[in-house]
Scaffold this motif. Structure first.
Motif, PDB file in Angstrom:
ATOM      1  N   THR A   1      22.062  12.186   4.759  1.00  0.00           N
ATOM      2  CA  THR A   1      23.100  12.203   5.821  1.00  0.00           C
ATOM      3  C   THR A   1      23.628  13.535   5.897  1.00  0.00           C
ATOM      4  O   THR A   1      23.843  14.353   7.028  1.00  0.00           O
ATOM      5  CB  THR A   1      23.870  10.994   6.223  1.00  0.00           C
TER       6      THR A   1
ATOM      7  N   GLN B   1      22.880  16.246   4.208  1.00  0.00           N
ATOM      8  CA  GLN B   1      22.192  17.355   4.308  1.00  0.00           C
ATOM      9  C   GLN B   1      21.731  17.520   5.865  1.00  0.00           C
ATOM     10  O   GLN B   1      21.568  18.650   6.335  1.00  0.00           O
ATOM     11  CB  GLN B   1      20.780  17.046   3.378  1.00  0.00           C
ATOM     12  N   MET B   2      21.441  16.684   6.585  1.00  0.00           N
ATOM     13  CA  MET B   2      21.245  16.480   7.834  1.00  0.00           C
ATOM     14  C   MET B   2      22.186  17.130   8.852  1.00  0.00           C
ATOM     15  O   MET B   2      22.156  18.097   9.773  1.00  0.00           O
ATOM     16  CB  MET B   2      20.602  15.378   8.682  1.00  0.00           C
ATOM     17  N   GLU B   3      23.503  16.871   8.535  1.00  0.00           N
ATOM     18  CA  GLU B   3      24.479  17.307   9.065  1.00  0.00           C
ATOM     19  C   GLU B   3      24.735  18.847   8.829  1.00  0.00           C
ATOM     20  O   GLU B   3      25.074  19.563   9.770  1.00  0.00           O
ATOM     21  CB  GLU B   3      25.856  16.746   8.727  1.00  0.00           C
ATOM     22  N   GLN B   4      24.610  19.162   7.749  1.00  0.00           N
ATOM     23  CA  GLN B   4      24.608  20.614   7.389  1.00  0.00           C
ATOM     24  C   GLN B   4      23.698  21.332   8.052  1.00  0.00           C
ATOM     25  O   GLN B   4      23.726  22.523   8.589  1.00  0.00           O
ATOM     26  CB  GLN B   4      24.346  20.915   5.886  1.00  0.00           C
ATOM     27  N   ILE B   5      22.325  21.018   8.241  1.00  0.00           N
ATOM     28  CA  ILE B   5      21.376  21.412   8.819  1.00  0.00           C
ATOM     29  C   ILE B   5      21.689  21.638  10.219  1.00  0.00           C
ATOM     30  O   ILE B   5      21.258  22.674  10.801  1.00  0.00           O
ATOM     31  CB  ILE B   5      19.764  20.813   8.649  1.00  0.00           C
ATOM     32  N   GLU B   6      21.896  20.752  11.110  1.00  0.00           N
ATOM     33  CA  GLU B   6      22.338  20.648  12.267  1.00  0.00           C
ATOM     34  C   GLU B   6      23.430  21.679  12.670  1.00  0.00           C
ATOM     35  O   GLU B   6      23.690  22.414  13.462  1.00  0.00           O
ATOM     36  CB  GLU B   6      22.975  19.358  12.796  1.00  0.00           C
ATOM     37  N   ASN B   7      24.625  21.689  11.810  1.00  0.00           N
ATOM     38  CA  ASN B   7      25.616  22.542  11.957  1.00  0.00           C
ATOM     39  C   ASN B   7      25.124  24.009  11.660  1.00  0.00           C
ATOM     40  O   ASN B   7      25.714  24.925  12.644  1.00  0.00           O
ATOM     41  CB  ASN B   7      26.806  22.264  10.891  1.00  0.00           C
TER      42      ASN B   7
ATOM     43  N   TYR C   1      22.447  24.995  12.472  1.00  0.00           N
ATOM     44  CA  TYR C   1      21.452  25.436  13.655  1.00  0.00           C
ATOM     45  C   TYR C   1      22.195  25.957  14.853  1.00  0.00           C
ATOM     46  O   TYR C   1      21.964  26.775  15.416  1.00  0.00           O
ATOM     47  CB  TYR C   1      20.482  24.435  13.835  1.00  0.00           C
ATOM     48  N   ARG C   2      23.359  25.219  14.780  1.00  0.00           N
ATOM     49  CA  ARG C   2      24.359  25.409  16.142  1.00  0.00           C
ATOM     50  C   ARG C   2      25.032  26.614  16.035  1.00  0.00           C
ATOM     51  O   ARG C   2      25.126  27.451  16.811  1.00  0.00           O
ATOM     52  CB  ARG C   2      25.221  24.163  16.013  1.00  0.00           C
ATOM     53  N   GLU C   3      25.402  26.992  14.674  1.00  0.00           N
ATOM     54  CA  GLU C   3      25.836  28.271  14.441  1.00  0.00           C
ATOM     55  C   GLU C   3      25.185  29.379  14.793  1.00  0.00           C
ATOM     56  O   GLU C   3      25.551  30.422  15.191  1.00  0.00           O
ATOM     57  CB  GLU C   3      26.515  28.321  12.914  1.00  0.00           C
TER      58      GLU C   3
END
Length: 216
Positions: free
Chosen positions: A48, A50-56, A58-60
């Protein structure tokens, strides 16, 4: 997110401790089952995170990309006196899209004026049909320029009288000069120039062409 990391570390620590010491009150099978469950729970927490880090990330990256695109694109209020279009882009676009134009001559003349050559080329494309209009092909007039005096050489097309030029460079320089006059009167954006130049509302077309030239 830090709390989740801490919990994951705690779970892994507990797993390690149980694996090393066991628990006298719990049978071997129960101990093994609880250890497996804790490993799975810790793994889910880490996944979880790691996924949040990837999503953040990507947004940045998307925000930075959109900001860069906004900075690169021209608009109706872009200052045409700032040279932001490269000569390489001018050459590449002209050679691929314009029927007739001495690109070397165009670029040489652009050095004489404080005008972005990409904007001037966009104007040329719109006014001359990308170098295919009869007025350009027969009279070297790139933009429907009309004579200012009766002494200037001209041609009658339909009901309109247009200036004629001896060669391409003379016609292109006349266009640059006319735009420079507009700038000297305070018209420094595509909106201001097109409003005075044309009776039709075509500034969006000029901007689109200009952006295509910049991106060539």
């Amino acid at each position: 997110m830090d709390n989740k990391k801490d919990k994951a570390i705690v779970f892994l620590s507990m797993v390690s401790l149980l694996s090393l010491t066991g628990n006298l009150a719990i049978g071997a099978d129960d101990l093994r089952l609880r250890t497996v469950n804790r490993i799975q729970e810790a793994g889910k927490l880490i996944e979880t995170i790691q996924m949040e880090q990837i999503e953040n990330a990507y947004r940045e990256e998307l925000q930075q990309r959109n900001l860069l695109i906004k900075q690169l694109l021209v608009s109706g209020t872009t200052d045409i006196t700032k040279k932001i279009t490269t000569k390489e882009s001018i050459r590449k676009y002209a050679e691929s899209n314009i029927q007739k134009l001495d690109v070397d001559g165009f670029l040489s003349i652009s050095d004489e004026y404080d005008l972005d050559p990409g904007f001037v080329l966009a104007m040329f494309c719109l006014e001359s049909g990308y170098g295919s209009s009869d007025l350009w092909l027969t009279s070297n007039n790139p933009a429907g320029i009309k004579p200012f005096t009766d002494e200037e050489p001209a041609i009658l097309l339909g009901d309109e009288v247009y200036r004629t030029y001896e060669n391409e460079d003379e016609g292109v320089r006349a266009m640059y000069h006319l735009l420079d006059v507009y700038v000297s009167h305070g018209r420094k954006t595509p909106l201001e120039v097109r409003k005075a130049w044309s009776e039709t509302n075509d500034v969006d077309t000029v901007i689109e062409i200009w952006n295509n030239i910049k991106g060539a």
